[in-house]
Enzyme design. Structure first.
Site, PDB file in Angstrom:
ATOM      1  NE  ARG A 147      -7.647   2.819  -0.482  1.00  0.00           N
ATOM      2  CZ  ARG A 147      -8.656   3.666  -0.196  1.00  0.00           C
ATOM      3  NH1 ARG A 147      -9.077   3.372   1.056  1.00  0.00           N
ATOM      4  NH2 ARG A 147      -9.230   4.709  -0.520  1.00  0.00           N
ATOM      5  NE  ARG A 204      -3.722   2.693   1.849  1.00  0.00           N
ATOM      6  CZ  ARG A 204      -4.710   2.728   2.295  1.00  0.00           C
ATOM      7  NH1 ARG A 204      -5.207   2.094   3.292  1.00  0.00           N
ATOM      8  NH2 ARG A 204      -5.425   4.019   2.333  1.00  0.00           N
TER       9      ARG A 204
END
Length: 163
Positions: free
Chosen positions: A90, A81
């Site tokens: 993401r 991430r």
């Protein structure tokens, strides 16, 4: 009991969710997992669709909420991430949705999750694993929260597979 919400809309979305579950196993016992749902983005809509799921855990090795948050953030970083714009795309997102009936309101963490009752992409998988949990502030069940918001949503989550 701790329930986490998982989301991914970049890369191998299902693989990202499954990797997050495996990493969570290192911290405690997984009691239940929801199915995986494909959902429209929330907040920033010009991005790929998400896969979302929920995981219920017991006997988590960390007991303090901020320690749990640190563990979750470490998992997100290790799984790739990258922090960018709020509600943006993401690879993995792991949110602490609830910890038993705890109410916590700090600058870093709010329990139950502050937007839990507004997000169909959270409520739909949560409905599968804890339909009768009562929100300690709103005093309504997950089932009731889901039914209220599902009536107004144009895009219903699409069930994809088992986690």
């Amino acid at each position: 009991m701790i329930i986490f919400g998982l989301g991914s809309n970049l890369g191998n979305r299902l693989g990202n969710l499954r990797a997050a579950v495996e990493r969570l196993r290192e911290f405690g016992d997984i009691a239940r997992t929801s199915e995986v749902f494909e959902t429209e983005p929330w907040g920033v809509v010009a991005q790929p669709k998400f896969l979302n799921a929920c995981v219920m855990m017991q006997n988590f090795s960390q007991v303090e909420p901020l320690e749990i948050l640190q563990s979750v953030k470490q998992i997100e970083r290790e799984l790739g991430r990258v922090e960018n714009i709020r509600w943006g795309a993401r690879k993995i997102d792991v949110d602490i949705l609830l910890i038993n009936d705890m109410i916590l309101d700090t600058a870093k963490l709010k329990i139950p999750h502050v937007n839990l009752h507004e997000r169909l992409f959270v409520l739909r998988p949560l409905l599968q694993i804890s339909p009768d949990w009562i929100h300690p502030l709103l005093k309504i069940s997950v089932r009731d929260m889901y039914e209220r918001i599902a009536k107004t949503e144009l895009h219903q989550p699409l069930r994809i597979c088992k986690l």
